[in-house]
Design a protein around this motif. Structure first.
Motif, PDB file in Angstrom:
ATOM      1  N   ASN A   1       0.812  -1.217   0.000  1.00  0.00           N
ATOM      2  CA  ASN A   1       0.000   0.000   0.000  1.00  0.00           C
ATOM      3  C   ASN A   1       0.847   1.270   0.000  1.00  0.00           C
ATOM      4  O   ASN A   1       0.338   2.346   0.309  1.00  0.00           O
ATOM      5  CB  ASN A   1      -0.947  -0.010   1.211  1.00  0.00           C
ATOM      6  N   ILE A   2       2.134   1.154  -0.350  1.00  0.00           N
ATOM      7  CA  ILE A   2       3.002   2.340  -0.305  1.00  0.00           C
ATOM      8  C   ILE A   2       3.278   2.864  -1.708  1.00  0.00           C
ATOM      9  O   ILE A   2       4.042   2.272  -2.470  1.00  0.00           O
ATOM     10  CB  ILE A   2       4.340   2.010   0.401  1.00  0.00           C
ATOM     11  N   PRO A   3       2.665   3.992  -2.061  1.00  0.00           N
ATOM     12  CA  PRO A   3       2.955   4.591  -3.371  1.00  0.00           C
ATOM     13  C   PRO A   3       4.340   5.238  -3.360  1.00  0.00           C
ATOM     14  O   PRO A   3       4.824   5.676  -2.305  1.00  0.00           O
ATOM     15  CB  PRO A   3       1.876   5.669  -3.534  1.00  0.00           C
ATOM     16  N   ALA A   4       4.940   5.320  -4.526  1.00  0.00           N
ATOM     17  CA  ALA A   4       6.286   5.873  -4.656  1.00  0.00           C
ATOM     18  C   ALA A   4       6.451   7.241  -3.980  1.00  0.00           C
ATOM     19  O   ALA A   4       7.426   7.454  -3.248  1.00  0.00           O
ATOM     20  CB  ALA A   4       6.693   5.934  -6.131  1.00  0.00           C
TER      21      ALA A   4
ATOM     22  N   GLU B   1      15.513 -14.590  -6.275  1.00  0.00           N
ATOM     23  CA  GLU B   1      15.968 -13.691  -5.203  1.00  0.00           C
ATOM     24  C   GLU B   1      14.905 -12.629  -4.895  1.00  0.00           C
ATOM     25  O   GLU B   1      14.450 -11.931  -5.789  1.00  0.00           O
ATOM     26  CB  GLU B   1      17.260 -12.990  -5.684  1.00  0.00           C
ATOM     27  N   PRO B   2      14.494 -12.497  -3.630  1.00  0.00           N
ATOM     28  CA  PRO B   2      13.516 -11.456  -3.305  1.00  0.00           C
ATOM     29  C   PRO B   2      14.113 -10.072  -3.543  1.00  0.00           C
ATOM     30  O   PRO B   2      15.265  -9.812  -3.166  1.00  0.00           O
ATOM     31  CB  PRO B   2      13.231 -11.664  -1.812  1.00  0.00           C
ATOM     32  N   CYS B   3      13.362  -9.232  -4.179  1.00  0.00           N
ATOM     33  CA  CYS B   3      13.847  -7.874  -4.391  1.00  0.00           C
ATOM     34  C   CYS B   3      12.688  -6.893  -4.309  1.00  0.00           C
ATOM     35  O   CYS B   3      11.527  -7.288  -4.259  1.00  0.00           O
ATOM     36  CB  CYS B   3      14.602  -7.761  -5.710  1.00  0.00           C
ATOM     37  N   VAL B   4      13.011  -5.631  -4.265  1.00  0.00           N
ATOM     38  CA  VAL B   4      12.027  -4.574  -4.055  1.00  0.00           C
ATOM     39  C   VAL B   4      12.023  -3.673  -5.275  1.00  0.00           C
ATOM     40  O   VAL B   4      13.090  -3.313  -5.784  1.00  0.00           O
ATOM     41  CB  VAL B   4      12.404  -3.727  -2.814  1.00  0.00           C
ATOM     42  N   LEU B   5      10.823  -3.321  -5.752  1.00  0.00           N
ATOM     43  CA  LEU B   5      10.742  -2.372  -6.863  1.00  0.00           C
ATOM     44  C   LEU B   5       9.410  -1.639  -6.794  1.00  0.00           C
ATOM     45  O   LEU B   5       8.585  -1.917  -5.937  1.00  0.00           O
ATOM     46  CB  LEU B   5      10.930  -3.083  -8.212  1.00  0.00           C
ATOM     47  N   PHE B   6       9.236  -0.680  -7.688  1.00  0.00           N
ATOM     48  CA  PHE B   6       7.929  -0.058  -7.822  1.00  0.00           C
ATOM     49  C   PHE B   6       7.228  -0.686  -9.017  1.00  0.00           C
ATOM     50  O   PHE B   6       7.746  -0.665 -10.131  1.00  0.00           O
ATOM     51  CB  PHE B   6       8.041   1.464  -7.919  1.00  0.00           C
ATOM     52  N   GLY B   7       6.081  -1.298  -8.749  1.00  0.00           N
ATOM     53  CA  GLY B   7       5.387  -2.074  -9.768  1.00  0.00           C
ATOM     54  C   GLY B   7       4.470  -1.216 -10.625  1.00  0.00           C
ATOM     55  O   GLY B   7       4.472   0.017 -10.547  1.00  0.00           O
ATOM     56  N   SER B   8       3.648  -1.879 -11.406  1.00  0.00           N
ATOM     57  CA  SER B   8       2.862  -1.207 -12.439  1.00  0.00           C
ATOM     58  C   SER B   8       1.723  -0.351 -11.891  1.00  0.00           C
ATOM     59  O   SER B   8       1.145   0.444 -12.616  1.00  0.00           O
ATOM     60  CB  SER B   8       2.307  -2.230 -13.424  1.00  0.00           C
ATOM     61  N   THR B   9       1.390  -0.502 -10.599  1.00  0.00           N
ATOM     62  CA  THR B   9       0.382   0.400 -10.030  1.00  0.00           C
ATOM     63  C   THR B   9       1.055   1.548  -9.274  1.00  0.00           C
ATOM     64  O   THR B   9       0.390   2.315  -8.590  1.00  0.00           O
ATOM     65  CB  THR B   9      -0.574  -0.337  -9.054  1.00  0.00           C
ATOM     66  N   GLY B  10       2.380   1.636  -9.392  1.00  0.00           N
ATOM     67  CA  GLY B  10       3.104   2.729  -8.754  1.00  0.00           C
ATOM     68  C   GLY B  10       3.383   2.502  -7.280  1.00  0.00           C
ATOM     69  O   GLY B  10       3.824   3.398  -6.574  1.00  0.00           O
TER      70      GLY B  10
END
Lengths: 271, 271, 271
Positions: B193-196, B234-243
C-alpha cells in the motif's frame, strides 16, 4: 467498407492469468487508441514465464484467424531490461511481442517474415514504466497497427530476432523415430513434436507397415483416428488437431494415466 | 458519428468465476438492452465475497480506459438485503455497484465524484429476484447508462456511499515507514500500500539515502527497477505497475519464497 | 439497419478450458466467416466430457439472451465418431452442438423446437479432421447461421435428437419430495432439481405449512430469501437465481460445510 467488417481483430496470448486486472488494462489501452478493435483472447493462462508455451499457443492459433489479424504475445520475464520489442508481418497477419523467442514457431514456419524492432516511442504510451510493457508498449503497438500504421513506421528492420530452439523429431540409427511431449492440454492429451508427414516419411523409410510408441516404460500399441475409438481410459495414439502425433485416452487424461510430464521423450518404433 | 466508435465500453469485475453461466448471463442481459455495448472483463476471479479485492482491481484498471467507459463491479454478499445499488460518475467514467464499498478506492481517488442511489426500477429487469442482482439490477443499469440514460435519471444523489477503510502507510516515530501487502498477483508479486511519492517523502524526512524492507522475519535489501535485475528466485524490491512498492522475485513467486500472505505488515527501514 | 445492432451474437459453452489455444481458434474461425459476429463466452470450464454440465449451463443462460442469438455448445467426447452435428431453432434463438444430449434441457423446455442434422459440408471448414469438430464443424455452422443461412439449409429435419435423462424431483409415498443436487456453483451453492412451483405443489398437497431439508445426514431448517439472512457459514435453504431450491451458506461454501458432492440426493420433509 470498413464499418461492415466488424473492426480489426487483435488477439492476446499472455501469462497474466485471469485473476488480476492486467488483461483488462491491456484491453482498455487498446480500445483507448482504437475503439473499433475486436479483442480475442487466445490464452492468458500460459504458465508464468514460459516463452515456449506462448510460442506454441500462438503458432497453433494464428492459422485460423483472418488476414489482417494482429496477434499480441506477452510472456516477458525480461520486461524493463534491454530486450527489444518486435513487430512482424507474416502471411498477411501481424505479431507484436518482446524479442525473446515468443514468435519462434511462427517465424520458423514462415521464413519470409518481415520483422522490425518496434522502437518508435510515439506508438507507446506516453509514460513507459519498467514492469508492464504489455500495457505501455505492446498493447499500444498493436492498437496503432490496427489503425493502419505501417510496420515500417514502428522501427527499422531486424535481421536477428531471437529464435528459441524447439526440440525436433530425431531419426535414430536403428530407423526408429525419437519424439518429445511439447504440450499437455486441458484434457491431459500429450501432444508431441512429430507432425504426420515426418512420421509417414520415417515409416516409409523403415519398410515396415505399423508402429508402436515407447513412452514412460510402456508400449502403446493402440492407434486410432479419434478419441472415442479407444476404450475409456486406454492410452492410444492419434494425430491431433495440430497435425501432430498425440497420446490420449478416451474420456480420461493420458497425462495422469501414464504419469507423464512436459518434455518427456519417447520412441516411435516401427514394426 | 456513433457507429465509428465501436460502441460504448462496459467492463465487468466480479467474483462470479468462470465455471458457471453467471458471467454469460450478465452479458446476455446487457446486449439485450444495448446490442452495441463492447464488453470487457477486468476479472471474474475475485476471491468470493472479497469486496476489497474487487475495489483494488477496478481502481487499478479504470485509469487505462477511455472516457465514457462504464465499469460494473459485483461482489455482493449482501444481495437481496437492504444494501443500495449505486451508480457514480467519476473523471468522465461511470461505475455501477452495490453500495458495499466496492468503489471505495475509486471514490477516494476522486472526491468530486457524483454518486446516486440507483433506485428507479424502470432500469432494472422487470423481475428482480433476491439472489442475483448482477443480472437483475447492475447489468441493466450499466446497459441503460450506455444507451445514454443520465446518472440523475437512475435515482437521487447519495451523500454517504459506503467507503471501506483500506490500510494506509504509517509514518513510525523512529522515522521508518510501516506498510502492508494489499494484493498478491498471479506471479506471486507482493503489492503493498506504499505509493512511490510516500516512500520518497519518508526517505527525504529521514535524512537517509537508502532503505531495506523487513518482511516476515527477513530483511530484503536488493532494490531494483525491473524483475530481471534480481537473480532468479531472489527477493527484491521495486515499484510495480500500479506505482506501489512491491516485493518480487525474478521468474519466481515472492509469495511462496517468503511464505507471505495477504495483509502481511512490513517495515521500510531507512539506512 | 444491420450496422446499428452491433452484429449477431454467438455464445460459446465448452469444456475446452482457458489454458490452451482451442477457444481462440473457435473465435478465429467464426470471425473469418462472419467478421461482425459478437462472441460471448458462457463457460469454457465445463468439467471435461460432462455433457450434462454443459446442458445445464446453456439452459440456464439462454433465456437472458436477445432473440436471434446463436448458442454453440461443445462437449464432445464422441468427436470423429458417427454422432451427428445438430442445429436447432428454439424460441427465436439458435443452437449448434453435437447430437449427444448437450441440448437436452433446452429441448425439454421447448417441445416446439425445430432440429436439423447439420450435414451439409459446405458449411464446415474445407478440411474436417477427427478430433476438433468445434473448429471444423460447429464454429463454422454457427458463423454461417449468423450470416443468415437458414436452419433448413444446413440439413434435413431430425426427429430423434439425443436427449439425456436428467433426474426429476420425486413425489414420495409419504408426501415428501425427493430431490438431487444437479449443480454446484463457484460459491459452493448446492443447486437442486426442484423448481419453486413443484415444491409449492407438493407443499399444498401435503397440507403442511413449512418444510425442512434432510441432506447428508443433517436436517436444514433455516429457510431464507437471500444469502445474507443466514448467519455466516450457516447452511440455509432458498430459491436461487435459476428458480430452483438451493442449499447455501452466507459468505461460505455450503458444499464444503456439508461435505456434499454433485448428485447427492435429499428429502424435502413437509412439517
Amino acid at each position: 467498407v470498413k464499418e461492415a467488417d466488424g473492426g480489426p481483430i487483435i488477439t492476446l496470448t499472455t501469462d497474466f492469468g485471469l485473476q488480476d486486472h492486467y488483461v483488462g488494462v491491456l484491453k482498455g489501452v487498446i480500445l483507448g487508441i482504437n475503439p473499433r478493435a475486436q479483442l480475442v483472447d487466445i490464452s492468458h493462462n500460459v504458465t508464468s514465464f514460459s516463452i515456449t508455451e506462448a510460442a506454441f499457443s500462438v503458432a497453433a492459433a494464428y492459422p485460423y484467424f483472418p488476414r489482417g489479424t494482429i496477434h499480441v504475445v506477452i510472456v516477458d520475464p525480461g520486461v524493463g531490461s534491454s530486450r527489444r520489442p518486435v513487430a512482424a508481418h507474416i502471411k498477411d497477419q501481424y505479431f507484436v511481442a518482446p524479442d525473446n523467442g515468443a514468435l519462434s514457431l511462427v517465424l520458423e514456419a514462415e521464413p519470409q517474415a518481415e520483422v522490425v524492432e518496434a522502437a518508435d516511442r510515439r506508438y507507446f504510451l506516453s509514460e513507459v514504466g519498467h514492469t508492464f510493457h504489455g500495457r505501455d508498449v505492446f498493447a499500444p503497438l498493436a492498437a496503432w497497427l490496427s489503425r493502419g500504421i505501417k510496420l515500417e513506421d514502428l522501427g527499422s528492420h531486424l535481421l536477428d530476432p531471437v529464435k528459441l530452439k524447439f526440440p525436433v523429431p530425431e531419426f535414430l540409427p536403428d530407423g526408429n523415430l525419437a519424439g518429445q511431449i511439447i504440450h499437455i492440454d486441458k484434457f491431459g492429451n500429450l501432444i508431441s513434436n512429430i507432425p504426420a508427414p515426418i512420421l509417414q516419411e520415417a515409416l516409409n523409410k523403415s519398410g515396415k507397415s505399423n508402429y508402436q510408441i515407447y513412452l514412460g516404460g510402456r508400449s502403446i500399441t493402440r492407434i486410432v483416428e479419434y478419441y472415442a475409438q479407444g476404450k475409456e481410459g486406454e492410452p492410444c495414439v492419434l494425430f491431433g488437431s495440430t497435425g501432430r502425433l498425440e497420446i490420449a485416452a478416451n474420456k480420461a487424461g493420458a497425462d495422469k494415466i501414464l504419469g507423464i510430464g512436459l518434455g518427456t521423450k519417447f520412441i516411435v518404433n516401427f514394426i
